[in-house]
Design a protein around this motif. Structure first.
Motif, PDB file in Angstrom:
ATOM      1  N   GLU A 108     -30.556 -14.769 -11.341  1.00  0.00           N
ATOM      2  CA  GLU A 108     -30.438 -13.335 -11.078  1.00  0.00           C
ATOM      3  C   GLU A 108     -29.147 -12.777 -11.690  1.00  0.00           C
ATOM      4  O   GLU A 108     -29.102 -11.608 -12.107  1.00  0.00           O
ATOM      5  N   TYR A 109     -28.110 -13.594 -11.753  1.00  0.00           N
ATOM      6  CA  TYR A 109     -26.859 -13.186 -12.412  1.00  0.00           C
ATOM      7  C   TYR A 109     -27.102 -12.930 -13.895  1.00  0.00           C
ATOM      8  O   TYR A 109     -26.660 -11.903 -14.432  1.00  0.00           O
ATOM      9  N   PHE A 110     -27.837 -13.813 -14.549  1.00  0.00           N
ATOM     10  CA  PHE A 110     -28.123 -13.617 -15.975  1.00  0.00           C
ATOM     11  C   PHE A 110     -29.014 -12.397 -16.188  1.00  0.00           C
ATOM     12  O   PHE A 110     -28.875 -11.676 -17.180  1.00  0.00           O
ATOM     13  N   SER A 111     -29.920 -12.147 -15.259  1.00  0.00           N
ATOM     14  CA  SER A 111     -30.753 -10.941 -15.337  1.00  0.00           C
ATOM     15  C   SER A 111     -29.894  -9.689 -15.202  1.00  0.00           C
ATOM     16  O   SER A 111     -30.101  -8.688 -15.903  1.00  0.00           O
ATOM     17  N   THR A 123     -23.941 -13.866 -25.748  1.00  0.00           N
ATOM     18  CA  THR A 123     -22.870 -13.828 -24.752  1.00  0.00           C
ATOM     19  C   THR A 123     -23.326 -14.452 -23.449  1.00  0.00           C
ATOM     20  O   THR A 123     -22.583 -15.219 -22.816  1.00  0.00           O
ATOM     21  N   ILE A 124     -24.554 -14.144 -23.041  1.00  0.00           N
ATOM     22  CA  ILE A 124     -25.098 -14.719 -21.810  1.00  0.00           C
ATOM     23  C   ILE A 124     -25.217 -16.228 -21.937  1.00  0.00           C
ATOM     24  O   ILE A 124     -24.905 -16.982 -21.008  1.00  0.00           O
ATOM     25  N   ARG A 125     -25.647 -16.688 -23.094  1.00  0.00           N
ATOM     26  CA  ARG A 125     -25.778 -18.127 -23.317  1.00  0.00           C
ATOM     27  C   ARG A 125     -24.419 -18.820 -23.250  1.00  0.00           C
ATOM     28  O   ARG A 125     -24.305 -19.942 -22.726  1.00  0.00           O
ATOM     29  N   ASN A 126     -23.379 -18.164 -23.745  1.00  0.00           N
ATOM     30  CA  ASN A 126     -22.036 -18.734 -23.676  1.00  0.00           C
ATOM     31  C   ASN A 126     -21.567 -18.882 -22.232  1.00  0.00           C
ATOM     32  O   ASN A 126     -20.960 -19.892 -21.857  1.00  0.00           O
ATOM     33  N   ARG A 127     -21.850 -17.875 -21.413  1.00  0.00           N
ATOM     34  CA  ARG A 127     -21.471 -17.964 -20.001  1.00  0.00           C
ATOM     35  C   ARG A 127     -22.283 -19.041 -19.296  1.00  0.00           C
ATOM     36  O   ARG A 127     -21.779 -19.758 -18.425  1.00  0.00           O
ATOM     37  N   ASP A 128     -23.541 -19.163 -19.670  1.00  0.00           N
ATOM     38  CA  ASP A 128     -24.405 -20.196 -19.109  1.00  0.00           C
ATOM     39  C   ASP A 128     -23.858 -21.583 -19.439  1.00  0.00           C
ATOM     40  O   ASP A 128     -23.819 -22.480 -18.586  1.00  0.00           O
ATOM     41  N   SER A 129     -23.410 -21.779 -20.664  1.00  0.00           N
ATOM     42  CA  SER A 129     -22.858 -23.071 -21.089  1.00  0.00           C
ATOM     43  C   SER A 129     -21.596 -23.421 -20.311  1.00  0.00           C
ATOM     44  O   SER A 129     -21.382 -24.586 -19.946  1.00  0.00           O
ATOM     45  N   SER A 130     -20.758 -22.419 -20.038  1.00  0.00           N
ATOM     46  CA  SER A 130     -19.535 -22.663 -19.265  1.00  0.00           C
ATOM     47  C   SER A 130     -19.870 -23.092 -17.842  1.00  0.00           C
ATOM     48  O   SER A 130     -19.256 -24.022 -17.298  1.00  0.00           O
ATOM     49  N   LEU A 131     -20.836 -22.412 -17.239  1.00  0.00           N
ATOM     50  CA  LEU A 131     -21.239 -22.771 -15.879  1.00  0.00           C
ATOM     51  C   LEU A 131     -21.861 -24.162 -15.831  1.00  0.00           C
ATOM     52  O   LEU A 131     -21.600 -24.944 -14.911  1.00  0.00           O
ATOM     53  N   PRO A 163     -32.355 -17.848 -21.364  1.00  0.00           N
ATOM     54  CA  PRO A 163     -33.239 -17.983 -22.531  1.00  0.00           C
ATOM     55  C   PRO A 163     -32.440 -18.293 -23.787  1.00  0.00           C
ATOM     56  O   PRO A 163     -31.294 -17.853 -23.928  1.00  0.00           O
ATOM     57  N   ARG A 164     -33.044 -19.027 -24.701  1.00  0.00           N
ATOM     58  CA  ARG A 164     -32.387 -19.335 -25.964  1.00  0.00           C
ATOM     59  C   ARG A 164     -32.238 -18.056 -26.782  1.00  0.00           C
ATOM     60  O   ARG A 164     -33.196 -17.301 -26.945  1.00  0.00           O
ATOM     61  N   PRO A 165     -31.028 -17.795 -27.291  1.00  0.00           N
ATOM     62  CA  PRO A 165     -30.827 -16.573 -28.090  1.00  0.00           C
ATOM     63  C   PRO A 165     -31.656 -16.614 -29.373  1.00  0.00           C
ATOM     64  O   PRO A 165     -31.857 -17.674 -29.969  1.00  0.00           O
TER      65      PRO A 165
END
Length: 415
Positions: A108-111, A123-131, A163-165
């Protein structure tokens, strides 16, 4: 939110308040202590211990670079701020919400990032990778024989959640845009640097590490003698190999590589080195291998930030004068180098040869990273080229650029 990182900083303990308030019998604090670690604070300037411990361990043990710690700290802090807006985490102290959060809350955060903040997929994928790194390498695994802080199921057990960019064509600086950037400054020193970054493909962080000796060594390649079939002659090639003390090494280590630079660009740099301006400023440095190849208006070595500011200034000027359509960053010059090599017929016998050459000169560990420049199929790309452009070489373009943009540095010039 604030992220502070230090590595090997000296702390003087002589006048420390802790030293004055020690109890009887406790050892006295003396001398200095080397500090390495990361501290992440929330909006109320409270330390986030879980995130700080994860990043400090990575920095101390050489598992993460200094810049990566700053990026990870910011990305994880953004997620922590979001969690505190949710009702189920309102009573959580510090960053303990990370110990309870479930997969659906992260999704829901990514949404929210996509729909409300309208952030890009990348950018979302980068934050996902950090988490994912935070959960997989610390929260759900533990460090140094200490049990994992989190007992709940790992939300990243099956990999990334975003999702994959979509892959997009890399935006690059063209040779015509480069010319306009150079014409937007009246400084030959700056024009010289802009051409050098484009022609070598160096990152902005690598510019300060290029030395006077590196330039001299590259030009010395011209004097190398090759003996074949009884014929002895100098190379006299259009390109020279240039050593680069590269970035992106493991845990901030230097990742050396060799790039191809046009002889015309090197000769332009050497003319700048022979100017009274450069000779005056280089006296403060030691040997040639300790002297930066490029010095700013104050005679100091460029920093990554000053390279960015240079591009921002000349780009803004070129945009205002309607010479280019949008501002160009230092990395766009690097992208321009890749495309220039791919279309240069004298680099490799075919497209695959040139692609491998680009991989080596840019310092990509895997060919897959280089293939981002091949989103347009080669046969279609050839049809998009202007008639006659396929016969132009990168070396020829650099030589022509020198003729069109070079300025004389006079004795009285201060910049």
């Amino acid at each position: 939110m604030k992220v502070l990182a230090v590595r090997g900083n000296s702390l003087n303990l002589r006048d420390s308040p802790v030293r004055e308030e020690r109890n009887a019998g406790e050892p006295c604090l003396e001398g200095t202590k080397k500090l390495t670690g990361v501290a992440v604070f929330d909006d109320e300037e409270r330390l986030l211990p879980l995130v700080s411990s994860f990043l400090s361990h990575g920095l101390k043990n050489g598992l993460m670079s200094y810049e990566s710690c700053l990026t990870y700290g910011k990305n994880i802090s953004y997620f922590h701020q979001y969690l505190l807006t949710r009702r189920e985490f309102a009573d959580c102290e510090r960053d303990t919400a990370m110990l309870e959060v479930r997969t659906h809350a992260i999704e829901e955060y990514f949404s929210h990032l996509r729909e409300d903040e309208e952030l890009s997929q990348k950018t979302i994928r980068n934050r996902d990778s950090s988490l994912m790194a935070f959960f997989n390498k610390y929260l759900c695994r533990g460090v140094d024989d200490v049990p994992a802080p989190r007992s709940a199921i790992n939300p990243y057990s099956d990999g990334l959640l975003s999702p994959r960019p979509m892959k997009r064509l890399v935006s690059a600086c063209s040779i015509s845009d480069l010319k306009q950037l150079m014409l937007s400054t009246k400084s030959e020193r700056e024009r010289c640097l802009l051409q050098f970054i484009y022609d070598t493909g160096v990152r902005r962080s690598e510019v300060p590490r290029v030395t006077l000796a590196d330039i001299d060594d590259a030009l010395a390649f011209q004097n190398t003698l090759f003996i074949s079939g009884g014929v002895t002659e100098a190379v006299n090639a259009d390109y020279c190999p240039l050593y680069v003390a590269g970035s992106k090494g493991y845990a901030d280590e230097i990742k050396p590589r060799t790039t191809l630079v046009s002889r015309a660009t090197l000769l332009r740099v050497k003319k700048y080195h022979s100017s009274p301006l450069y000779k005056m400023y280089r006296k403060q440095f030691g040997k040639a291998n300790e002297t930066p190849a490029f010095l700013n208006a104050e005679g100091n070595a460029y920093t990554p930030n000053s390279v960015t500011k240079l591009l921002d200034r000349v780009s803004s000027r070129a945009v205002s004068n309607l010479k280019i359509s949008k501002k160009i960053s230092p990395h766009k010059l690097r992208h321009g180098n890749a495309y220039a090599m791919l279309r240069s017929p004298d680099i490799g016998t075919d497209y695959l040869d040139r692609l491998v050459a680009v991989q080596k000169t840019l310092g990509h560990s895997e060919l897959g990273a280089t293939e981002t420049y091949t989103q347009i199929p080669y046969d279609l790309y050839q049809k998009l080229l202007r008639p006659g452009s396929e016969s132009k070489t990168k070396a020829g373009e650099m030589e022509e650029l020198v003729k069109q943009t070079r300025l004389r540095i006079d004795l009285g010039d201060s910049k």
